[in-house]
Design an enzyme around this catalytic site. Structure first.
Site, PDB file in Angstrom:
ATOM      1  CG  HIS A 289       4.888 -75.175  18.886  1.00  0.00           C
ATOM      2  ND1 HIS A 289       5.347 -76.376  19.369  1.00  0.00           N
ATOM      3  CD2 HIS A 289       5.102 -74.283  19.875  1.00  0.00           C
ATOM      4  CE1 HIS A 289       5.805 -76.224  20.600  1.00  0.00           C
ATOM      5  NE2 HIS A 289       5.670 -74.955  20.933  1.00  0.00           N
ATOM      6  CE  LYS A 476      -0.600 -87.912  11.625  1.00  0.00           C
ATOM      7  NZ  LYS A 476       0.562 -87.546  12.385  1.00  0.00           N
ATOM      8  NE  ARG A 477      -8.013 -81.121  16.224  1.00  0.00           N
ATOM      9  CZ  ARG A 477      -8.342 -80.062  16.943  1.00  0.00           C
ATOM     10  NH1 ARG A 477      -7.882 -79.932  18.175  1.00  0.00           N
ATOM     11  NH2 ARG A 477      -9.138 -79.133  16.472  1.00  0.00           N
ATOM     12  CE  LYS A 482      -2.121 -82.280  12.235  1.00  0.00           C
ATOM     13  NZ  LYS A 482      -0.768 -82.443  12.819  1.00  0.00           N
ATOM     14  CB  THR A 584       4.984 -85.513  19.363  1.00  0.00           C
ATOM     15  OG1 THR A 584       3.641 -85.030  19.318  1.00  0.00           O
ATOM     16  CG2 THR A 584       5.935 -84.344  19.538  1.00  0.00           C
ATOM     17  CE  LYS A 588       3.062 -88.495  21.913  1.00  0.00           C
ATOM     18  NZ  LYS A 588       1.975 -87.544  21.646  1.00  0.00           N
TER      19      LYS A 588
HETATM   20  C1  26V Z   1      -3.160 -71.761  16.676  1.00  0.00           C
HETATM   21  C2  26V Z   1      -4.489 -71.483  16.751  1.00  0.00           C
HETATM   22  C3  26V Z   1      -4.943 -70.166  16.338  1.00  0.00           C
HETATM   23  C4  26V Z   1      -6.420 -69.998  16.309  1.00  0.00           C
HETATM   24  C5  26V Z   1      -7.183 -70.797  17.305  1.00  0.00           C
HETATM   25  C6  26V Z   1      -6.823 -72.217  17.309  1.00  0.00           C
HETATM   26  C7  26V Z   1      -5.372 -72.441  17.233  1.00  0.00           C
HETATM   27  C8  26V Z   1      -4.866 -73.634  17.651  1.00  0.00           C
HETATM   28  C9  26V Z   1      -3.518 -73.887  17.600  1.00  0.00           C
HETATM   29  C10 26V Z   1      -2.667 -72.965  17.088  1.00  0.00           C
HETATM   30  C11 26V Z   1      -1.209 -73.264  17.011  1.00  0.00           C
HETATM   31  C12 26V Z   1      -0.935 -74.509  16.294  1.00  0.00           C
HETATM   32  C13 26V Z   1       0.502 -74.912  16.419  1.00  0.00           C
HETATM   33  C14 26V Z   1       0.658 -76.376  16.668  1.00  0.00           C
HETATM   34  O1  26V Z   1      -0.184 -77.004  17.252  1.00  0.00           O
HETATM   35  N1  26V Z   1       1.764 -76.932  16.218  1.00  0.00           N
HETATM   36  C15 26V Z   1       2.105 -78.333  16.411  1.00  0.00           C
HETATM   37  O2  26V Z   1       3.050 -78.377  17.477  1.00  0.00           O
HETATM   38  C16 26V Z   1       3.515 -79.694  17.738  1.00  0.00           C
HETATM   39  C17 26V Z   1       4.431 -79.618  18.935  1.00  0.00           C
HETATM   40  O3  26V Z   1       5.561 -78.858  18.620  1.00  0.00           O
HETATM   41  C18 26V Z   1       4.215 -80.259  16.513  1.00  0.00           C
HETATM   42  O4  26V Z   1       4.617 -81.572  16.776  1.00  0.00           O
HETATM   43  C19 26V Z   1       3.269 -80.248  15.314  1.00  0.00           C
HETATM   44  O5  26V Z   1       3.953 -80.670  14.154  1.00  0.00           O
HETATM   45  C20 26V Z   1       2.714 -78.854  15.118  1.00  0.00           C
HETATM   46  O6  26V Z   1       1.711 -78.855  14.115  1.00  0.00           O
END
Ligand code: 26V
Length: 740
Positions: A289, A476-477, A482, A584, A588
């Protein structure tokens, strides 16, 4: 590890088809359904897009009649609740279980033991098999809580099974208690409970990191034990496990499931390595992701070994065999093998483990999958041709259109009938009605939604906004890639033009933000403060009132998204090209008839393909351009500023506190990021193109029939982004399972 499911009552009523009958029945009792919705908690068991995607996916699996279970953690506290105080983000705990959750059922009889730490005891049995046992480990009891997932117009009810960490035999140490050490007496209980206490604890400290690794093993081990024992109880043959079970791992957070299945097959089922490995690889699929380096999980070896000694042994052996296989092939020298190794640089690289241990690796939008295949994971895609594929994300139209925008859904029913509810591809049938009333009707409905959102904005922020202005929304976050910063720079420029009396062609605009920043992400928090500071100045200036309002709505969550998205005219999808894997929220907004203002990033590329260049507003560097700059050491932001008087003005205004600030150097972090750190996300570089794109929108919006036509085209072509399509593709290409 995340399921951002949102409120459930309405979803249950929609999917079971009971909404009308319940509404009627409640009317007799003098109860409004909306009042019940208000009381339903919004479980914040996810961070953002990744967790929400998982929630859309389980809804689609049930609706497509696929037997499937979501496996996660029952976090005691969900993602923090965000308050905005004096323009700053303040985090408070989300105590969502304060009122007992009526939608969950505790299945204590299905509890499992998950083992941490301990010593490995090995001995060769007379049969040539190596028997491995763990001793002196710390047992944690995993107790499942099941949340039903009913499909739409379907007999199927699937399960979201969330594991809670508890202790065996109550965990209470009576001998410590008798000695008078009351803290020690409950120590085990506290330690165990901490595993499922909070979603994503800050992992920047070693202690936090250990806790996160514990969480990851906790729910994957419990989940895998559960899957295996159900299969065997149902009479399944262990050697055919992969024919009846498919496990899709959502990012690398559950990647320990790979060595865990190996452990169960070898240590508990007595299989040999090669058989166990063949079954394991055939079972798993891995979805990536993100390509952001900082989000790729790496676990320090000493921590990993100590917490999961047997799992570490298995990972070492997986890696030993993988490296041996690589070195047999031409073209795999020492450097290349070192780059691909699962263990290296003192860490276990979870993405490498996930790739090696799965038969399928997919990205979440075409552009993202191409970047994975041809750039980020090129070494792997060359070694494993055929493993890599794309599955463009989707959203459930049941929550995001039928639930969130009932008026629009009703208008669609009246126009083309109700078939689209079961088959969202049929939304294309709207196309021939666009100029025969549908676009006008959709426009009027949007105005109602805007009016309702305006009421909410007034109630929560005391800012009055005009429903006849353009509602330009970015939700969004908060992350630098972003580029909420680009948006607020555009706002500052607009304000400067208003102050200079330069408003010809300008259309009144309400720019609305909502975003949570990770508590330890200083730059993101500084950006929130900047947005709020600019908002204060603009909103209190009478001269700007006719043209511009800026709103930051606190505590973005699924419920707030459901209020905001149906009221959007413009959907801001402005990430630095190549950085947003998919997005996503973009889908929406599209489905609710907003026009996307976009860079060619993530799924924006496919939205453009669906609606055509006339029905989307594009701007900015392409991903190839961004990547090429990155490969040549970036660009010179100082030069960019020198050559653009608008940027010069904005930068010095921020520095000098023109928009106001609490202390001196308040915005130094943001300014340093843009100038001294080389503007890694190309905010200044894309500024001119962004401002021009926004200006273009003013012209289009003032031509009401043209704009409403664009909105209607977006609705009509949004069906392809239903998560039902995405799930059908996972089922056909990866899981090999039949579906409706
Ligand atoms: C990794 C970590 C690592 C350290 C602790 C916090 C944390 C939180 C999240 C992540 C993984 C982040 C990956 C992610 O959220 N990707 C998003 O996934 C969505 C669904 O596929 C996509 O639409 C977004 O573009 C993408 O940023």
């Amino acid at each position: 590890m995340e399921f951002l499911i949102g409120k459930l009552l309405e979803n249950y009523l929609i999917n079971t088809g009971l909404k009308e009958v319940v509404e009627e029945g409640l009317k007799d009792l003098g109860i409004k359904l909306e009042d019940l919705y208000e009381m339903d908690p919004d479980p914040g068991l996810g961070n953002g897009g990744l967790g929400r995607l998982a929630a859309c996916f389980i809804d689609s699996m049930a609706s497509l009649d696929i037997a499937g279970t979501g496996i996660g953690i029952r976090y005691r506290y969900g993602l923090f609740r965000q308050l905005i105080q004096n323009g700053y983000q303040v985090e408070t705990p989300d105590n969502w279980l304060k009122i007992p959750n009526v939608w969950e059922i505790c299945k204590a009889e299905d509890a499992r033991i998950v083992k941490f730490g301990g010593n490995i005891n090995m001995n060769w049995g007379g049969d040539g098999h190596l028997y491995v046992e763990l001793e002196d480990y710390e047992p944690v009891l995993a107790v499942p809580y099941d949340i039903p997932v009913p499909g739409y117009d379907s007999e199927r009810v699937n399960t979201l099974r969330l594991w809670s960490a508890e202790t065996e035999n109550s965990g209470f140490d009576f001998s410590e208690f008798s000695k008078g050490d009351y803290d020690r007496a409950v120590e085990n209980i506290t330690t165990a409970h901490s595993i499922s206490n909070v979603l994503y604890p800050d992992d920047s400290t070693p202690r936090g990191k250990l806790l996160r690794l514990k969480q990851e093993y906790f729910f994957t081990s419990a989940g895998l034990q559960d899957i295996l024992s159900r299969y065997l109880k149902g009479g399944g043959n262990i050697r055919e496990f992969h024919l009846y079970n498919a496990i899709q791992i959502n990012d690398t957070h559950p990647a320990l499931a790979i060595p865990e299945l190996m452990r169960l097959l070898i240590d508990e089922q007595g299989l040999g390595w090669d058989d166990a490995w063949a079954i394991t690889v055939a079972t798993f699929g891995y979805t990536n992701h993100t390509i952001l380096a900082e989000a790729l999980e790496k676990w320090p070896l000493d921590m990993f070994k100590k917490l999961l000694p047997r799992i570490y042994m298995i990972v070492e052996e997986i890696n030993r065999r993988f490296v041996a296989e690589l070195s047999m092939k031409d073209g795999y020298g020492f450097d290349r093998i070192a780059k691909m190794s699962i263990i290296g640089d003192g860490a276990v690289k979870m993405a490498h483990l996930a790739i090696v241990g799965s038969h399928s690796v997919n990205g979440v939008a075409r552009l993202h999958s191409d970047i994975l295949k041809n750039k980020e994971l090129r070494n792997f895609s060359e070694f494993y041709p055929g493993k890599f594929n794309n599955k463009t994300n989707g959203i459930t139209h049941r929550r995001w259109l039928i639930g969130a925008n009932p008026e629009l859904a009703g208008a669609i029913d009246r126009t083309i009938g109700t078939g689209w509810r079961k088959d969202p591809g049929k939304l294309t049938e709207l196309e021939k009605f666009i100029d025969r009333g549908f676009s006008d009707e959709a426009y009027a409905i949007k105005q109602n939604n805007k009016e309702r959102l305006a009421g909410y904005i007034l109630k929560t922020t005391e800012i009055g906004v005009d429903k006849n202005s353009i509602f330009d929304i970015q939700v969004k976050r908060l992350h630098m890639y972003k580029r909420q910063l680009l948006n607020i720079f555009g706002v500052m420029d607009m304000y400067n033009r208003i102050k200079a009396g330069n408003t010809s062609g300008m259309y009144p605009r309400t720019v609305i933000f909502s975003a949570k920043a990770f508590p330890g992400y200083g730059l993101a928090k500084n950006t929130i403060k900047l947005i709020c500071t600019v908002a204060d100045r603009v909103n209190s200036d009478k001269e700007a009132a006719d043209f511009l309002r800026v709103v930051f709505l606190p505590n973005y969550d699924v419920s707030l998204a459901e209020r905001m998205i149906p009221a959007g005219d413009i959907s801001e999808q402005i990430s630095t090209a190549s950085k947003e894997a998919s997005g996503t929220g973009n889908m929406k907004f599209m489905m609710n008839g907003a026009v996307t203002l976009a860079t060619l990033d993530g799924a924006n590329v496919e939205i453009r393909e669906a609606v055509g260049d006339d029905n989307i507003i594009l701007f900015g560097l392409t991903s190839d351009e961004v990547i090429s700059y990155e490969q040549h050491g970036g660009y010179d932001p100082y030069r960019e500023v020198r050559n653009d008087s608008r940027l010069e003005a904005i930068i010095s205004q921020i520095r000098e506190g023109y928009f106001g600030f609490a202390g001196k150097n308040e915005f130094t972090p943001v300014l340093d990021h843009l100038l001294k750190d080389g503007d890694p996300y190309f905010v200044l570089k894309d500024f001119d193109a962004y401002v021009s794109a926004r200006d273009k929108i003013d012209g289009i919006y003032s031509d009401r029939s043209r704009f409403s036509r664009m909105c209607a085209v977006n609705i009509a072509r949004s069906g392809r982004f239903s998560s039902d399509n995405t799930i059908a593709a996972y089922a056909d290409d990866i899981w090999n399972v039949k579906h409706r």
